[in-house]
Design an enzyme around this catalytic site. Structure first.
Site, PDB file in Angstrom:
ATOM      1  N   LYS A   2       0.864  -1.178   0.000  1.00 37.05           N
ATOM      2  CA  LYS A   2       0.000   0.000   0.000  1.00 37.05           C
ATOM      3  C   LYS A   2       0.899   1.224   0.000  1.00 37.05           C
ATOM      4  O   LYS A   2       1.848   1.300   0.770  1.00 37.05           O
ATOM      5  CB  LYS A   2      -0.912   0.032   1.226  1.00 37.05           C
ATOM      6  CG  LYS A   2      -1.888   1.213   1.166  1.00 37.05           C
ATOM      7  CD  LYS A   2      -2.798   1.277   2.369  1.00 37.05           C
ATOM      8  CE  LYS A   2      -2.158   1.933   3.553  1.00 37.05           C
ATOM      9  NZ  LYS A   2      -1.779   3.327   3.421  1.00 37.05           N
ATOM     10  N   GLU A   4       0.828   5.482  -0.048  1.00 38.64           N
ATOM     11  CA  GLU A   4       0.073   6.730   0.052  1.00 38.64           C
ATOM     12  C   GLU A   4       0.600   7.745  -0.944  1.00 38.64           C
ATOM     13  O   GLU A   4       1.808   7.865  -1.130  1.00 38.64           O
ATOM     14  CB  GLU A   4       0.199   7.314   1.462  1.00 38.64           C
ATOM     15  CG  GLU A   4      -0.520   6.523   2.506  1.00 38.64           C
ATOM     16  CD  GLU A   4      -0.522   7.210   3.862  1.00 38.64           C
ATOM     17  OE1 GLU A   4       0.098   8.285   4.015  1.00 38.64           O
ATOM     18  OE2 GLU A   4      -1.150   6.665   4.770  1.00 38.64           O
ATOM     19  N   GLU A  71      -9.702   8.011   1.797  1.00 33.93           N
ATOM     20  CA  GLU A  71      -9.865   8.232   3.238  1.00 33.93           C
ATOM     21  C   GLU A  71     -10.121   9.690   3.556  1.00 33.93           C
ATOM     22  O   GLU A  71      -9.448  10.585   3.043  1.00 33.93           O
ATOM     23  CB  GLU A  71      -8.618   7.762   4.003  1.00 33.93           C
ATOM     24  CG  GLU A  71      -8.795   7.904   5.505  1.00 33.93           C
ATOM     25  CD  GLU A  71      -7.730   7.210   6.328  1.00 33.93           C
ATOM     26  OE1 GLU A  71      -7.786   7.351   7.566  1.00 33.93           O
ATOM     27  OE2 GLU A  71      -6.849   6.536   5.769  1.00 33.93           O
TER      28      GLU A  71
END
Length: 114
Positions: A2, A4, A71
């Protein structure tokens, strides 16, 4: 893996995916960068910020990410992103229109409704 970030990390995502490593991207509120973002606050409220996050989501999708976490963004922006890109979206505080909503976000929502 993952990762960001959006536009700034698209080339990194492309290289990692080219090496055969799947990447899930993460845009909007970025927990590992929360202090640089002014704390845990909703991102994408203003038009220019929303367009930046939409561009981030498009960039990571185009770079080969297999999914993207959305998010801490307004529900309308979550829906726009989900409709604009061809990969699944996973919403954490991004409204009900993501492809998948996290269980923890759903539990938090349910607890505030009682």
């Amino acid at each position: 893996m993952k990762l960001e970030g959006g536009v700034r990390f698209a080339e990194h995502i492309r290289a990692i995916v080219s090496a055969g490593i799947p990447v899930m991207a993460h845009v909007g509120l970025l927990p590992q960068s929360v202090h640089a973002m002014g704390g845990f606050r909703v991102q994408g409220k203003g038009d220019s910020d929303a367009e930046r996050i939409l561009a981030d989501a498009r960039a990571v999708a185009d770079a080969g990410a297999y999914a993207v976490v959305l998010e801490g963004i307004p529900s309308e922006l979550g829906q726009r992103i989900t409709e604009a890109i061809a990969i699944p979206t996973i919403g954490i505080g991004a409204g009900p229109r993501a492809t998948v909503r996290s269980w923890s976000a759903m539990i938090s929502w349910a607890c505030t409704r009682t």
